[in-house]
Design an enzyme around this catalytic site. Structure first.
Site, mmCIF file in Angstrom:
data_model
loop_
_atom_site.group_PDB
_atom_site.id
_atom_site.type_symbol
_atom_site.label_atom_id
_atom_site.label_comp_id
_atom_site.label_asym_id
_atom_site.label_seq_id
_atom_site.Cartn_x
_atom_site.Cartn_y
_atom_site.Cartn_z
ATOM 1 N N GLU A 1 0.821 -1.217 0.000
ATOM 2 C CA GLU A 1 0.000 0.000 0.000
ATOM 3 C C GLU A 1 0.850 1.260 0.000
ATOM 4 O OE1 GLU A 1 -0.556 -2.624 1.928
ATOM 5 O OE2 GLU A 1 -2.593 -3.282 1.506
ATOM 6 N N HIS B 1 -11.433 -4.853 9.952
ATOM 7 C CA HIS B 1 -12.013 -4.595 8.632
ATOM 8 C C HIS B 1 -13.283 -3.757 8.721
ATOM 9 C CE1 HIS B 1 -9.233 -7.647 7.216
ATOM 10 N NE2 HIS B 1 -9.601 -7.409 5.984
#
Lengths: 320, 319
Positions: free
Chosen positions: B59, B128
């Site tokens: 990322e 999440h």
């Protein structure tokens, strides 16, 4: 290498040395504040690499980047004014010593987060490639950066997607005060590039001719193969990490022994021995450099401060 | 015509790719897999590997690449799979993308778009289910879009790409299957501004993103609550809030993020600073509970604001 080129190299290395020593003087006089990281001892590295780059090439560097900015073409006066925090500084006083920028000279900073410039350099090279623009992208970083995950992410991305970027590791053996062998299980840094299938080579960062030779090979490889290249140059900083470093982690003896391979001294001797330059000419260079320094300091001193009313400007680019 | 939030995002991305050759899409599983949420399904075949890039799980690396590509003249659209993983790229987003323009004395701009899904509610557990868009709104130098409906989902990428600054777009995971009636052509109204979604006189409800539809549903039980969809968290459209509060004299903020030191706290402070004497009641807030979002359905429901929670609070405030 012609004598003119060699003289230019010597002049630039001497100029960097003097700029850095002068910055230190100005720091003690409190004209320059904040962090100040000096490049003294490492001059051959940046000078050798930059001697092969053109105006249109992209360069990214670290927080020890005065020399990189200078040799990329950023005027000494605007570098000095930046360190003085003035409006005519190359970052309008917003950056300081660690954040020199110049869009005109394609000098992208001046990044004070270790390793953060690496993926951005990959992105710059990616942009040149996809726009079919012929320009090199070179990113400098210290050996401390190889401990960061972003180093590996960046090398992998460049290798995976065949992005022609030259990674230049300025291995001055210490990440602040932590030596390479105390921080890395694998101290052969070229191996770290090889695991990402990036071709790599190590060189002597104290020898400007070796730096030039290795960089030349890297540039021609990158241009021909359109792939990344990793160069590691061993070097040594003669000064502390920054102005706040008491240097508890290394001995005076070690520093003195490295000073024997002072790159400027070495080049001087090389040129004098071959009668490519005279002592008188070197003295003339010193005088010329001193004049340039005085002019830059005068410029920085006279440069106005940015008005505080402009503080909140330039947070966002205007919509055209 | 009817369109889903997912198709609206797809339309936005295709329009961008079709109209500007500098645009490329890069992110994890955006190509061969078709996007984790099927937003970019089929795009690799249609646009080819020079426009659609399946990135490794790096990322920070590909976000940094996006910053460099933006500096180099391209218009990268980076997809970070979810807001949760964006923390791995936070250094690049904050220390470089957000700072570069100012820190370089206005020389460099970073026209970078980062899209990511956000929000909880699908029993995905604590790692999440974050809702950190308010957190990102703390950072000067970024612009933050939170499309709450199909029309905005269609336009947000257009808004972002026509702005030469780093823009983060937060797409709520629970909205992807929402289907709404939209005009044939995107309206693209009021970029980076809030909108009054429902007019009312008695109370102002301020919300954004995944909480907008819930708030509207709760408000349907009352005759006169005004609902503001902020749409953009930075810059924050204070005026639309103040104008409404001056009329209704009551304010309720519904924010999926945590309460402490949050976007809801910021909005509350701004109302107090500017509309103190207009208020008939203290400003109220409904936020997610200050715990990591639990897996178990009943606990997750209790942790994230629900329609009934909102309705109950409105009832109290109108009493």
């Amino acid at each position: 290498m012609t004598s003119i080129n060699c003289r230019k190299l010597l002049f630039e290395m001497m100029m960097i040395r003097r700029m850095e020593e002068l910055s230190l003087e100005l720091y003690t006089k409190e004209k320059i504040r904040g962090f100040l990281h000096l490049y003294v001892g490492q001059e051959a590295l940046v000078t050798g690499v930059m001697s092969l780059l053109r105006k249109e090439d992209n360069v990214m560097a670290t927080y020890r980047e005065h020399a990189h900015a200078l040799l990329k073409g950023v005027p000494l006066s605007s570098i000095m004014a930046e360190m003085f925090g003035k409006s005519q500084g190359c970052s309008k006083g917003r950056g300081g010593s660690m954040h020199l920028f110049s869009k005109e000279h394609r000098f992208f900073g001046g990044n004070a987060i270790v390793g953060a410039g690496l993926p951005q350099a990959v992105g710059l090279a990616f942009a040149s490639l996809s726009q079919n623009v012929k320009r090199n992208t070179v990113v400098f970083f210290g050996e401390g950066a190889v401990a960061e995950g972003i180093f590996h992410e960046s090398l992998n991305l460049a290798s995976l997607w065949n992005i022609p970027v030259i990674f230049i590791c300025e291995n001055n053996l210490y990440a602040m005060g932590t030596s390479l062998e105390r921080s890395q299980a694998q101290t052969e840094l070229t191996k770290k590039a090889q695991v990402h299938n990036v071709i790599s080579q190590a060189g002597d960062g104290m020898d400007v001719f070796d730096v030039i030779e290795k960089t030349r090979q890297a540039l021609s490889y990158v241009e021909e193969k359109k792939k990344p290249y990793f160069l590691e140059f061993k070097t040594y900083r003669f000064r502390p990490h920054s102005m706040f470093d008491p240097e508890l982690y290394r001995s005076k003896k070690e520093i003195e022994s490295w000073k024997k391979s002072d790159p400027i001294l070495k080049l001087r001797v090389h040129l004098l021995d071959r009668e490519m330059i005279t002592e008188v000419e070197i003295k003339k260079m010193e005088d010329d450099i001193e004049l340039l320094m005085q002019e830059a300091v005068l410029f920085a001193d006279k440069s106005p401060l940015e008005p505080v009313t402009d503080l909140e400007k330039n947070l966002y680019e205007d919509v055209l | 015509m009817k369109m889903s939030y997912r198709d609206a995002l797809r339309e936005g991305i295709q329009t961008a790719l079709d109209s500007d050759p500098r645009v490329f899409i890069m992110g994890e599983d955006v190509g061969a897999y078709g996007g984790t949420y099927a937003v970019t399904k089929g795009f690799l075949n249609k646009y080819g590997p020079n426009r659609i890039f399946d990135a490794p799980l790096s990322e920070a690396g590909f976000t940094g690449l996006g910053i460099g590509a933006a500096l180099g003249g391209l218009r990268p659209v980076i997809e970070i799979m979810t807001v949760n993983f964006s923390l791995l790229a936070l250094d690049q987003i904050l220390n470089s993308a957000a700072l570069l323009h100012h820190m370089s004395g206005g020389q460099f701009s970073v026209p970078l778009v980062i899209r990511m899904t956000t929000g909880g509610g699908r029993q995905l557990g604590a790692q999440h289910s974050h809702s950190l868009e308010g957190w990102y709104a703390h950072i000067p130098g970024l612009k933050i879009l939170t499309p709450s409906n199909v029309e905005d989902a269609r336009s947000s990428l257009y808004f972002a790409l026509t702005n030469p600054n780093p823009v983060l777009i937060f797409e709520h995971a629970l909205l992807l299957n929402t289907i709404e009636e939209v005009p044939d052509q995107p309206c693209r109204i009021h970029p980076f501004k809030g909108l009054v979604k429902k007019q009312g006189e008695d109370l102002t409800l301020i919300t954004y993103g995944g909480m907008v539809n819930r708030s509207l549903e709760a408000c349907s039980r009352f005759s006169s609550v005004e609902v503001i969809d902020l749409r953009c968290l930075r810059p924050l459209d204070s005026e639309i809030i103040f104008n409404s509060v001056r009329k209704t004299h009551k304010a309720l903020i519904v924010d999926e993020g945590w309460r402490s030191c949050s976007l809801s706290a910021e909005i509350s402070a701004r109302i107090m600073e500017t509309c103190f004497y207009d208020l008939h009641l203290p400003v109220e807030r409904i936020c997610r509970k200050e715990v990591p979002i639990p897996y178990a359905r009943h606990l997750e429901l209790a942790a994230i604001p629900q329609v009934d929670d909102i309705a109950l609070k409105i009832k109290e405030m109108l009493a």
